[in-house]
Design an enzyme around this catalytic site. Structure first.
Site, PDB file in Angstrom:
ATOM      1  CG  ASP A 197      27.568 -49.481 -27.169  1.00 10.73           C
ATOM      2  OD1 ASP A 197      26.444 -48.772 -26.055  1.00 10.73           O
ATOM      3  OD2 ASP A 197      28.762 -48.961 -26.745  1.00 10.73           O
ATOM      4  CB  SER A 198      23.677 -48.870 -27.935  1.00 13.86           C
ATOM      5  OG  SER A 198      22.234 -47.967 -28.483  1.00 13.86           O
ATOM      6  CB  ALA A 199      24.032 -45.028 -31.062  1.00 13.92           C
ATOM      7  N   GLY A 201      26.725 -50.092 -32.451  1.00 12.17           N
ATOM      8  CA  GLY A 201      26.414 -51.620 -33.214  1.00 12.17           C
ATOM      9  C   GLY A 201      25.499 -50.570 -34.630  1.00 12.17           C
ATOM     10  CG  HIS A 325      20.239 -50.919 -24.142  1.00 16.18           C
ATOM     11  ND1 HIS A 325      20.385 -51.353 -25.556  1.00 16.18           N
ATOM     12  CD2 HIS A 325      20.927 -49.962 -24.487  1.00 16.18           C
ATOM     13  CE1 HIS A 325      21.201 -50.905 -26.353  1.00 16.18           C
ATOM     14  NE2 HIS A 325      21.181 -49.924 -26.239  1.00 16.18           N
TER      15      HIS A 325
END
Length: 356
Positions: A197-199, A201, A325
């Site tokens: 997820d996020s970074a 990802g 988010h």
């Protein structure tokens, strides 16, 4: 004294901002009926997150992030049943992680399983930990077992964080862990999925690209990208239109990226940092991605999926309306069943065609 002043300053700012957020929410509700927006809990949460990101020191943000990353309490007995620390102290590459599996004490990694998910957590490359979404991982394993009879294990990576370890340390950890699974544990790449997820990802995508284009090895079977950061440039329209709704402070985003880049001298547009600028994508495995309609990353994720499809990579994108988010990994931040929808759609993507 500086710490106390920082906390007090945040409290004063929130005492001013939260009433404005409440007012904005009801104004939007009455004057734009028919348009779904994040609910009041999501908006207040986003305001608190962004205020802390902007004003608190990194060490305190790390503590808060780790303690509040998952709001569901996991008992000691549950952890004992589900979690086992992987001893990587003797590994030359130095990676560490946790195996999450049902009855983990009697489980061997990769044995009698349908899929191992190698997971990289978010946190802007500078905070977070491998067990921050443990309750979500347990929900995944249980749901896919019930729906497909699938046996899933999750290896959640405790990768090295910036600024203590800048680029490419975290990517090296993920790649080394994957090679350990394949070369040491003799697990077929067809039974491994990268997820993040996020970074995290971002690390998933850049690591897969590195495996294919630089190391020329077989990549994992699939990539799961949950609200991924695919662009180090914040010029997309969604960074403007969704800024007041989402929980990512743009100044914080640039600060994290600067710490991650360290002394590498790489520009944010480098494909190793921003895979949206990568032109050689055709060797990647199938991709499933999700993003909320009120995320600042929305437009970049949509563009990246379009680019994957134009490079003949099988890719699916789910956009959850009125979500921000982290909705897909934190149930309290989700709206309209988006958290549960994510579990179902990932299950279909991984197991729908393969498990009877």
């Amino acid at each position: 004294m500086d710490l106390i002043l920082s906390v007090l300053y945040c409290v004063l700012i929130l005492a001013f901002k939260i009433p404005l957020v409440i007012l904005a929410y009801f104004t939007f509700y009455f004057f734009k009926k028919g348009h779904k927006s994040p609910n009041l809990f999501q908006r207040i949460s986003a305001t608190i997150f962004k205020t802390f990101q902007f004003h608190l020191p990194l060490w305190l943000i790390r503590k808060l992030y780790n303690s509040c990353g998952t709001l569901k309490i996991i008992s000691h007995e549950q952890k004992k049943h589900w979690v086992k620390k992987l001893d990587a102290s003797n590994e030359k590459n130095g990676w560490e992680g946790y195996l999450i599996a049902d009855d983990v004490e009697h489980s061997e990694i990769g044995k009698d399983v349908d899929m191992i998910i190698l997971y990289a957590h978010g946190g802007g490359y500078v905070c977070g930990n491998a067990l921050i979404f443990l309750s979500t991982f347990i929900d995944w394993i249980k749901a896919w077992k019930l729906s497909y009879g699938a046996r899933t294990q999750i290896l959640s990576l405790e990768y090295r964080l910036a600024p203590e370890y800048s680029f490419p340390a975290s990517r090296e950890n993920l790649v080394a862990c994957y090679q350990w699974l394949v070369n040491e544990k003799k697990i077929s790449p067809s039974k491994i999925t990268f997820a993040g997820d996020s970074a995290g990802g971002n690390l998933v995508v850049t690591s897969a690209i590195h495996l294919v284009n630089q190391l020329h090895v077989v990549p994992p079977a699939a990539l799961l990208l949950i609200s991924p950061c695919v662009n180090g440039i914040t010029s997309a329209q969604s960074f403007i239109s969704n800024d007041s709704f989402d929980c990512i402070n743009i100044t914080w985003f640039h600060r994290c990226l600067e710490l991650y880049l360290g002394d590498s001298n790489l520009p944010p547009t480098c494909p190793m940092i921003s895979p949206i600028f990568e032109n050689k994508l055709s060797g990647l495995p199938k991709v499933w991605a999700c993003v909320g309609s009120y995320e600042v990353f929305l437009d970049d994720v949509k563009l990246f999926i379009e680019k994957l499809l134009s490079n003949n990579v099988k890719a699916e994108l789910t956009i959850e309306d009125a979500n921000i988010h982290a909705y897909a990994v934190e149930k309290l931040l989700s709206r309209n069943g988006a958290y549960d929808n994510t579990i179902k759609r990932i299950g279909e993507f991984l197991y729908g065609e393969n498990i009877n």
